[in-house]
Design a protein around this motif. Structure first.
Motif, PDB file in Angstrom:
ATOM      1  N   ALA A 184       0.836  -1.106   0.137  1.00 45.53           N
ATOM      2  CA  ALA A 184       0.045   0.095   0.016  1.00 45.53           C
ATOM      3  C   ALA A 184       0.728   1.151   0.089  1.00 45.53           C
ATOM      4  O   ALA A 184       0.497   2.170  -0.669  1.00 45.53           O
ATOM      5  CB  ALA A 184      -1.012  -0.102   1.358  1.00 45.53           C
ATOM      6  N   GLU A 185       1.984   1.172   0.761  1.00 40.17           N
ATOM      7  CA  GLU A 185       2.794   2.294   0.729  1.00 40.17           C
ATOM      8  C   GLU A 185       3.313   2.625  -0.510  1.00 40.17           C
ATOM      9  O   GLU A 185       3.423   3.960  -1.040  1.00 40.17           O
ATOM     10  CB  GLU A 185       3.936   2.247   2.125  1.00 40.17           C
ATOM     11  N   HIS A 186       3.636   1.877  -1.229  1.00 37.64           N
ATOM     12  CA  HIS A 186       4.324   1.939  -2.481  1.00 37.64           C
ATOM     13  C   HIS A 186       3.150   2.686  -3.470  1.00 37.64           C
ATOM     14  O   HIS A 186       3.693   3.674  -4.106  1.00 37.64           O
ATOM     15  CB  HIS A 186       4.819   0.815  -3.349  1.00 37.64           C
ATOM     16  N   LEU A 187       2.029   2.315  -3.509  1.00 36.42           N
ATOM     17  CA  LEU A 187       1.069   2.901  -4.354  1.00 36.42           C
ATOM     18  C   LEU A 187       0.814   4.293  -3.796  1.00 36.42           C
ATOM     19  O   LEU A 187       0.430   5.455  -4.574  1.00 36.42           O
ATOM     20  CB  LEU A 187      -0.428   1.953  -4.286  1.00 36.42           C
ATOM     21  N   VAL A 188       0.703   4.606  -2.444  1.00 32.26           N
ATOM     22  CA  VAL A 188       0.350   5.662  -1.993  1.00 32.26           C
ATOM     23  C   VAL A 188       1.482   6.973  -2.049  1.00 32.26           C
ATOM     24  O   VAL A 188       1.295   7.761  -2.533  1.00 32.26           O
ATOM     25  CB  VAL A 188       0.049   5.663  -0.422  1.00 32.26           C
ATOM     26  N   ARG A 189       2.705   6.358  -2.223  1.00 32.58           N
ATOM     27  CA  ARG A 189       3.774   7.213  -2.447  1.00 32.58           C
ATOM     28  C   ARG A 189       3.484   7.852  -4.080  1.00 32.58           C
ATOM     29  O   ARG A 189       4.355   8.853  -4.347  1.00 32.58           O
ATOM     30  CB  ARG A 189       5.073   6.571  -2.292  1.00 32.58           C
ATOM     31  N   GLN A 190       3.186   6.814  -4.967  1.00 32.14           N
ATOM     32  CA  GLN A 190       2.835   7.190  -6.410  1.00 32.14           C
ATOM     33  C   GLN A 190       1.775   8.060  -6.524  1.00 32.14           C
ATOM     34  O   GLN A 190       1.522   8.279  -7.558  1.00 32.14           O
ATOM     35  CB  GLN A 190       3.076   5.983  -6.806  1.00 32.14           C
ATOM     36  N   GLY A 191       1.141   8.480  -5.483  1.00 33.46           N
ATOM     37  CA  GLY A 191      -0.160   9.296  -5.660  1.00 33.46           C
ATOM     38  C   GLY A 191      -1.380   8.604  -5.876  1.00 33.46           C
ATOM     39  O   GLY A 191      -2.332   9.490  -6.181  1.00 33.46           O
ATOM     40  N   HIS A 192      -1.379   7.674  -5.785  1.00 36.62           N
ATOM     41  CA  HIS A 192      -2.658   6.942  -6.168  1.00 36.62           C
ATOM     42  C   HIS A 192      -3.716   6.864  -5.019  1.00 36.62           C
ATOM     43  O   HIS A 192      -3.432   6.729  -3.832  1.00 36.62           O
ATOM     44  CB  HIS A 192      -2.426   5.374  -6.516  1.00 36.62           C
ATOM     45  N   GLN A 193      -4.866   7.258  -5.224  1.00 35.68           N
ATOM     46  CA  GLN A 193      -5.995   7.539  -4.389  1.00 35.68           C
ATOM     47  C   GLN A 193      -7.179   6.587  -4.613  1.00 35.68           C
ATOM     48  O   GLN A 193      -7.877   6.267  -3.606  1.00 35.68           O
ATOM     49  CB  GLN A 193      -6.416   8.882  -4.260  1.00 35.68           C
ATOM     50  N   GLN A 194      -7.296   6.065  -5.915  1.00 34.35           N
ATOM     51  CA  GLN A 194      -8.336   5.337  -6.240  1.00 34.35           C
ATOM     52  C   GLN A 194      -7.788   3.705  -6.535  1.00 34.35           C
ATOM     53  O   GLN A 194      -7.386   3.269  -7.530  1.00 34.35           O
ATOM     54  CB  GLN A 194      -8.924   5.784  -7.412  1.00 34.35           C
ATOM     55  N   ILE A 195      -7.745   3.049  -5.465  1.00 31.82           N
ATOM     56  CA  ILE A 195      -7.065   1.818  -5.374  1.00 31.82           C
ATOM     57  C   ILE A 195      -7.984   0.659  -5.346  1.00 31.82           C
ATOM     58  O   ILE A 195      -8.906   0.669  -4.259  1.00 31.82           O
ATOM     59  CB  ILE A 195      -6.096   1.702  -4.296  1.00 31.82           C
ATOM     60  N   GLY A 196      -7.710  -0.490  -5.678  1.00 35.33           N
ATOM     61  CA  GLY A 196      -8.565  -1.681  -5.711  1.00 35.33           C
ATOM     62  C   GLY A 196      -7.802  -2.668  -5.042  1.00 35.33           C
ATOM     63  O   GLY A 196      -6.414  -2.759  -5.359  1.00 35.33           O
ATOM     64  N   VAL A 197      -8.196  -3.619  -4.352  1.00 33.82           N
ATOM     65  CA  VAL A 197      -7.383  -4.534  -3.923  1.00 33.82           C
ATOM     66  C   VAL A 197      -8.082  -6.243  -3.894  1.00 33.82           C
ATOM     67  O   VAL A 197      -9.261  -6.257  -3.598  1.00 33.82           O
ATOM     68  CB  VAL A 197      -7.327  -4.589  -2.212  1.00 33.82           C
ATOM     69  N   VAL A 198      -7.295  -7.110  -4.623  1.00 34.14           N
ATOM     70  CA  VAL A 198      -7.889  -8.546  -4.613  1.00 34.14           C
ATOM     71  C   VAL A 198      -6.974  -9.226  -3.686  1.00 34.14           C
ATOM     72  O   VAL A 198      -5.755  -9.409  -3.912  1.00 34.14           O
ATOM     73  CB  VAL A 198      -7.869  -8.984  -5.881  1.00 34.14           C
ATOM     74  N   ILE A 199      -7.370  -9.754  -2.569  1.00 38.54           N
ATOM     75  CA  ILE A 199      -6.374 -10.378  -1.779  1.00 38.54           C
ATOM     76  C   ILE A 199      -6.884 -11.818  -1.716  1.00 38.54           C
ATOM     77  O   ILE A 199      -7.584 -12.279  -2.593  1.00 38.54           O
ATOM     78  CB  ILE A 199      -6.750  -9.948  -0.203  1.00 38.54           C
ATOM     79  N   GLY A 200      -6.049 -12.498  -0.773  1.00 38.89           N
ATOM     80  CA  GLY A 200      -6.421 -14.158  -0.637  1.00 38.89           C
ATOM     81  C   GLY A 200      -7.559 -14.537  -0.325  1.00 38.89           C
ATOM     82  O   GLY A 200      -8.460 -13.433   0.178  1.00 38.89           O
ATOM     83  N   PRO A 201      -7.869 -15.556   0.043  1.00 43.07           N
ATOM     84  CA  PRO A 201      -9.179 -16.303   0.650  1.00 43.07           C
ATOM     85  C   PRO A 201      -9.037 -15.757   1.963  1.00 43.07           C
ATOM     86  O   PRO A 201      -8.380 -15.500   2.629  1.00 43.07           O
ATOM     87  CB  PRO A 201      -8.860 -17.660   0.631  1.00 43.07           C
ATOM     88  N   PRO A 202     -10.411 -15.766   2.520  1.00 44.76           N
ATOM     89  CA  PRO A 202     -10.817 -15.036   3.685  1.00 44.76           C
ATOM     90  C   PRO A 202     -10.410 -15.802   4.994  1.00 44.76           C
ATOM     91  O   PRO A 202     -10.187 -15.182   6.074  1.00 44.76           O
ATOM     92  CB  PRO A 202     -12.406 -14.793   3.572  1.00 44.76           C
ATOM     93  N   ARG A 203     -10.505 -17.004   4.929  1.00 43.53           N
ATOM     94  CA  ARG A 203     -10.134 -17.797   6.221  1.00 43.53           C
ATOM     95  C   ARG A 203      -8.906 -18.158   6.277  1.00 43.53           C
ATOM     96  O   ARG A 203      -8.301 -19.436   6.295  1.00 43.53           O
ATOM     97  CB  ARG A 203     -11.327 -19.081   6.058  1.00 43.53           C
ATOM     98  N   SER A 204      -8.038 -17.099   6.414  1.00 42.05           N
ATOM     99  CA  SER A 204      -6.644 -17.485   6.332  1.00 42.05           C
ATOM    100  C   SER A 204      -5.834 -16.420   7.105  1.00 42.05           C
ATOM    101  O   SER A 204      -5.999 -15.174   6.943  1.00 42.05           O
ATOM    102  CB  SER A 204      -6.205 -17.742   4.769  1.00 42.05           C
TER     103      SER A 204
END
Length: 365
Positions: A184-204
């Motif tokens: 997240a820090e890398h994208l925020v440093r690049q100025g991004h404010q409209q960010i989507g996240v696809v993370i792994g399975p929820p029960r982990s």
């Protein structure tokens, strides 16, 4: 008789003794290189007999008699995932350097199979067992797996994990909350404010930790991201790209929880007309071979797979030698910058949307 002159597939010490015309005990002592003095001529006679019938030592039987088991089990999460392939490569190389044999079993991301494979490896008399995680549901059968591990440890098997789990086990891994923060820090440093996240399975636990790190950074930066859970496949990344664009057409960056997911995201975005990173930046996790198989190469997080896997083998070796090494270790998290992430605002171009709301490139002519 067996081997070249017999019918059985495997020759025995008895076969060697018969071929050499010596007692079974003499043949066994020569073949085991025991501290038992025989004449050079007799030793040569036994070894020639062994070679003649293709005798191969039964190390399992020998180790059961001697109490020394040079076998280490590795329970891979999913053989086709390059992340687990790199774990297997590091474990097998280190085991070989330590004169041990690594036995690799595949749990195929099934938590019930993970428990069953632990039992099977135990039955094959492994001295150590390395867990790698990888199950899509690590909560439903957590207590059963923890009980299996306790039984094995009580019986003397050295069990260790290279992924953080929800039960007590020595662990050699990165700080996965830091992995999330670094993404997240890398994208925020690049100025991004409209960010989507696809993370792994929820029960982990691994997913929870990485999501916690991502959320902390984005919240502090005032970013409200759309977040999806999925498996780690390329196909899941393809599907996630469409869903994230539909949720936020102004998206400028996507965080993917694995390189395989990120590859799917990039492939889909490019197929529907987006340029990476001019229109949308994408970052993954793993620094696997997949990160270098797409254009542009994928910016990703190196999670010290080789170092943590090697350390797990060394821990097992140290414990088998009667020493008490530290039961936990953290390894470096490193941002690997490539061509898939750029600063926000490099392009205001957006592919036109079809009636279904999904943007697509114009057909080739």
């Amino acid at each position: 008789m067996s081997g070249k002159r017999g019918t059985r597939l495997t020759s025995t010490v008895t076969d060697v003794a018969r071929e050499a015309g010596v007692s079974v005990s003499t043949a066994a002592r020569v073949l085991r290189q025991a501290d038992y003095v025989v004449s050079p001529a007799l030793e040569e006679k036994v070894r020639k007999a062994a070679d003649n019938i293709d005798y191969v030592p039964n190390l399992l039987a020998r180790n059961l008699r001697g109490g020394d088991h040079p076998f280490i089990g590795l329970l891979s999460g999913y053989m086709l995932d390059p992340y687990f392939g790199e774990i297997a490569e590091a474990v097998t190389e280190e085991a070989n350097a330590r004169s041990m044999l690594a036995i690799v079993a595949n749990m195929q991301r099934d938590p019930r199979l993970e428990i069953a494979q632990c039992q099977r490896l135990w039955e094959h008399r492994v001295s150590g067992l390395i867990l790698t995680g990888g199950g899509f549901d690590q909560r439903t059968y957590r207590d059963e797996l923890a009980a299996q591990v306790r039984k094995m440890r009580k019986a003397g098997v050295i069990v260790v994990s290279v992924a953080e789990r929800d039960f007590d086990v020595p662990t050699f891994s990165v700080d996965n909350e830091l992995v999330g923060r670094t993404l997240a820090e890398h994208l925020v440093r690049q100025g991004h404010q409209q960010i989507g996240v696809v993370i792994g399975p929820p029960r982990s636990r691994l997913t929870d930790l990485r999501a916690s790190g991502i959320d902390a950074v984005l919240s502090h930066a005032g970013v409200r991201a759309n977040k999806l859970h999925s498996d780690y496949s390329v196909a899941a990344g393809v599907a996630a790209a469409d869903r994230l664009i539909a949720l936020n057409p102004r998206l400028t960056a996507i965080i993917a929880g694995a390189d395989t997911l990120a590859v799917g995201v990039v492939q889909r975005l490019q197929a529907i007309g987006y340029r990476i990173p001019d229109d949308i930046s994408v970052i993954g996790v793993g620094n696997t071979v997949y990160a270098r198989l797409i254009t542009p190469h994928l910016s990703t997080i190196d999670v010290s797979v080789s170092s943590s896997s090697t350390a797990a083998v060394r821990y097992v070796v140290e414990r088998l030698a009667g020493r008490k090494p530290p039961e936990h270790a953290r390894f470096p998290v490193k941002l690997v910058e490539a061509g898939s992430v750029g600063p926000r605002g490099r392009s205001t171009r957006r592919p036109k949307a079809n009636r279904d709301g999904v943007r697509r490139s114009r057909p080739a002519v």
